[in-house]
Design an enzyme around this catalytic site. Structure first.
Site, PDB file in Angstrom:
ATOM      1  N   ASN A   9     -70.574  34.508  31.293  1.00 11.47           N
ATOM      2  CA  ASN A   9     -69.939  33.198  31.434  1.00 11.47           C
ATOM      3  C   ASN A   9     -70.507  32.572  32.709  1.00 11.47           C
ATOM      4  O   ASN A   9     -70.089  32.918  33.804  1.00 11.47           O
ATOM      5  CB  ASN A   9     -68.413  33.370  31.529  1.00 11.47           C
ATOM      6  CG  ASN A   9     -67.703  32.054  31.827  1.00 11.47           C
ATOM      7  OD1 ASN A   9     -68.310  30.980  31.750  1.00 11.47           O
ATOM      8  ND2 ASN A   9     -66.427  32.149  32.162  1.00 11.47           N
ATOM      9  N   LYS A  11     -70.222  29.661  33.823  1.00 15.30           N
ATOM     10  CA  LYS A  11     -69.358  28.639  34.432  1.00 15.30           C
ATOM     11  C   LYS A  11     -70.206  27.412  34.825  1.00 15.30           C
ATOM     12  O   LYS A  11     -71.160  27.081  34.114  1.00 15.30           O
ATOM     13  CB  LYS A  11     -68.588  29.233  35.609  1.00 15.30           C
ATOM     14  CG  LYS A  11     -67.864  30.533  35.195  1.00 15.30           C
ATOM     15  CD  LYS A  11     -66.903  31.058  36.199  1.00 15.30           C
ATOM     16  CE  LYS A  11     -66.258  32.328  35.666  1.00 15.30           C
ATOM     17  NZ  LYS A  11     -65.251  32.887  36.544  1.00 15.30           N
ATOM     18  N   HIS A  94     -60.299  29.908  28.728  1.00 16.23           N
ATOM     19  CA  HIS A  94     -60.549  30.628  29.981  1.00 16.23           C
ATOM     20  C   HIS A  94     -59.475  30.245  31.008  1.00 16.23           C
ATOM     21  O   HIS A  94     -59.015  29.105  31.035  1.00 16.23           O
ATOM     22  CB  HIS A  94     -61.941  30.279  30.515  1.00 16.23           C
ATOM     23  CG  HIS A  94     -62.335  31.143  31.664  1.00 16.23           C
ATOM     24  ND1 HIS A  94     -61.929  30.886  32.942  1.00 16.23           N
ATOM     25  CD2 HIS A  94     -63.043  32.297  31.706  1.00 16.23           C
ATOM     26  CE1 HIS A  94     -62.394  31.844  33.743  1.00 16.23           C
ATOM     27  NE2 HIS A  94     -63.072  32.708  33.014  1.00 16.23           N
ATOM     28  N   GLU A  96     -59.624  29.482  33.982  1.00 15.22           N
ATOM     29  CA  GLU A  96     -59.962  28.312  34.815  1.00 15.22           C
ATOM     30  C   GLU A  96     -59.649  27.017  34.066  1.00 15.22           C
ATOM     31  O   GLU A  96     -59.236  26.024  34.672  1.00 15.22           O
ATOM     32  CB  GLU A  96     -61.437  28.387  35.253  1.00 15.22           C
ATOM     33  CG  GLU A  96     -61.624  29.441  36.339  1.00 15.22           C
ATOM     34  CD  GLU A  96     -62.976  30.129  36.346  1.00 15.22           C
ATOM     35  OE1 GLU A  96     -63.924  29.605  35.740  1.00 15.22           O
ATOM     36  OE2 GLU A  96     -63.066  31.213  36.949  1.00 15.22           O
ATOM     37  N   GLU A 166     -58.568  38.979  30.518  1.00 17.18           N
ATOM     38  CA  GLU A 166     -58.997  38.692  31.878  1.00 17.18           C
ATOM     39  C   GLU A 166     -57.792  38.505  32.785  1.00 17.18           C
ATOM     40  O   GLU A 166     -57.207  37.401  32.833  1.00 17.18           O
ATOM     41  CB  GLU A 166     -59.847  37.416  31.900  1.00 17.18           C
ATOM     42  CG  GLU A 166     -61.098  37.525  31.049  1.00 17.18           C
ATOM     43  CD  GLU A 166     -62.199  36.608  31.563  1.00 17.18           C
ATOM     44  OE1 GLU A 166     -63.279  37.106  31.868  1.00 17.18           O
ATOM     45  OE2 GLU A 166     -61.956  35.393  31.680  1.00 17.18           O
ATOM     46  N   GLY A 172     -63.394  36.610  39.794  1.00 21.18           N
ATOM     47  CA  GLY A 172     -64.113  36.051  40.939  1.00 21.18           C
ATOM     48  C   GLY A 172     -63.583  36.517  42.280  1.00 21.18           C
ATOM     49  O   GLY A 172     -63.948  35.973  43.319  1.00 21.18           O
ATOM     50  N   SER A 212     -64.516  40.461  37.486  1.00 22.24           N
ATOM     51  CA  SER A 212     -65.344  41.215  38.439  1.00 22.24           C
ATOM     52  C   SER A 212     -65.973  42.464  37.817  1.00 22.24           C
ATOM     53  O   SER A 212     -66.117  43.492  38.481  1.00 22.24           O
ATOM     54  CB  SER A 212     -64.531  41.581  39.685  1.00 22.24           C
ATOM     55  OG  SER A 212     -64.031  40.407  40.313  1.00 22.24           O
TER      56      SER A 212
HETATM   57  P1  PGA Z   1     -66.058  37.208  37.242  1.00 16.43           P
HETATM   58  O1  PGA Z   1     -65.615  36.159  36.128  1.00 16.43           O
HETATM   59  O2  PGA Z   1     -66.880  38.264  36.543  1.00 16.43           O
HETATM   60  O3  PGA Z   1     -66.864  36.413  38.231  1.00 16.43           O
HETATM   61  O4  PGA Z   1     -64.811  37.778  37.824  1.00 16.43           O
HETATM   62  C1  PGA Z   1     -65.226  36.589  34.852  1.00 16.43           C
HETATM   63  C2  PGA Z   1     -64.785  35.405  34.034  1.00 16.43           C
HETATM   64  O5  PGA Z   1     -64.176  34.480  34.594  1.00 16.43           O
HETATM   65  O6  PGA Z   1     -65.018  35.350  32.818  1.00 16.43           O
END
Ligand code: PGA
Length: 248
Positions: A9, A11, A94, A96, A166, A172, A212
């Site tokens: 992803n 982003k 997601h 976000e 998630e 993140g 992560s």
């Molecule tokens: P990250 O993001 O691996 O940077 O924690 C995962 C995601 O948001 O899908």
């Protein structure tokens, strides 16, 4: 029996030129992958990425889709537009999008339905916030989010659904759910699917972990019986890092 799926992803990262370079580097590194490999790039990168991954095992995905076929929805993209641009997958709901862009369980369901009906594969994200885990609501939250997201979809349509668990506190942040925490909550999600669709369908459904996930922790997570892959943010932005996850 479930084929793992590792999806990047990206982003809001990479210009078309940077995207082309990343996938050019990535393709040879992951050509022998035993899992499905997907890169969910910004929409402006589709045209640059598509010719490079053509005929390879790397598939293209989007990061969102609107639920209407067309119309006055400024800034949105339809499922048919994504398909016509070479996308096979799309991330939906997601955290976000839920946190910053008003996405709700209802719109997640509408988007997932539109995606699957148009022939896209939906990667539907669910997961609890930190205080919800601390207060003991994780199982209730992921069960509700999962069942709401899938509302109205048939068992056959679930063949084109992947769920990404998630935990929001792990995205993140460098914090990862422990292998056991991730496995346990994914087991809860599978039970939520089984309650609506029966055990056979639930056992076929692929459920990823995200938050992560990277080269140094992928092996432990993937060794867990319930975890069928990963949705990778930060570690998908460099070809070598992402290849390390894909080639777990
Ligand atoms: P990250 O993001 O691996 O940077 O924690 C995962 C995601 O948001 O899908």
């Amino acid at each position: 029996m479930r084929k793992p799926i590792i999806a990047g992803n990206w982003k809001m990262n990479k210009t078309p030129e940077e995207a082309a370079q990343l996938v050019r580097d990535l393709v040879p590194l992951v050509k022998d992958a035993k899992c499905d490999v997907v890169v969910c790039t910004p929409a402006v990168c589709f045209a640059a990425v598509k010719p490079i991954i053509e005929g390879t095992n790397v598939k293209l995905g989007a990061q969102n889709v609107h639920f209407k076929a067309s119309g006055a929805y400024t800034g949105e993209l339809s499922a048919d537009m994504l398909k016509a641009s070479g996308c096979e997958y799309v991330i939906i709901g997601h955290s976000e999008r839920r946190q910053y862009f008003g996405e709700t369980d209802k719109t997640v369901n509408l988007r997932a339905t539109a995606a699957v009906k148009a022939g896209l594969k939906a990667i539907i994200c669910v997961g609890e916030m930190q205080d919800e885990r601390v207060d003991g609501y994780t199982d209730i939250i992921v069960t509700y989010q999962t069942q709401m997201a899938l509302k109205g979809l048939t068992a056959e349509e679930l063949d084109n659904v992947v769920i990404a668990y998630e935990p929001v506190w792990a995205i993140g942040t460098g914090l990862t759910a422990t292998d056991e925490q991730a496995n346990e909550t994914i087991g809860v999600i599978r039970k939520a699917v089984a309650a609506k669709y029966g055990d056979e369908v639930a056992q076929k459904l692929r459920i990823q972990y995200g938050g992560s996930m990277k080269g140094s922790n992928v092996k432990g997570l993937m060794a867990q019986p319930e975890i069928d892959g990963g949705l990778i943010g930060g570690a998908s932005l460099k070809a070598a890092d992402f290849a390390q996850v894909v080639n777990f």
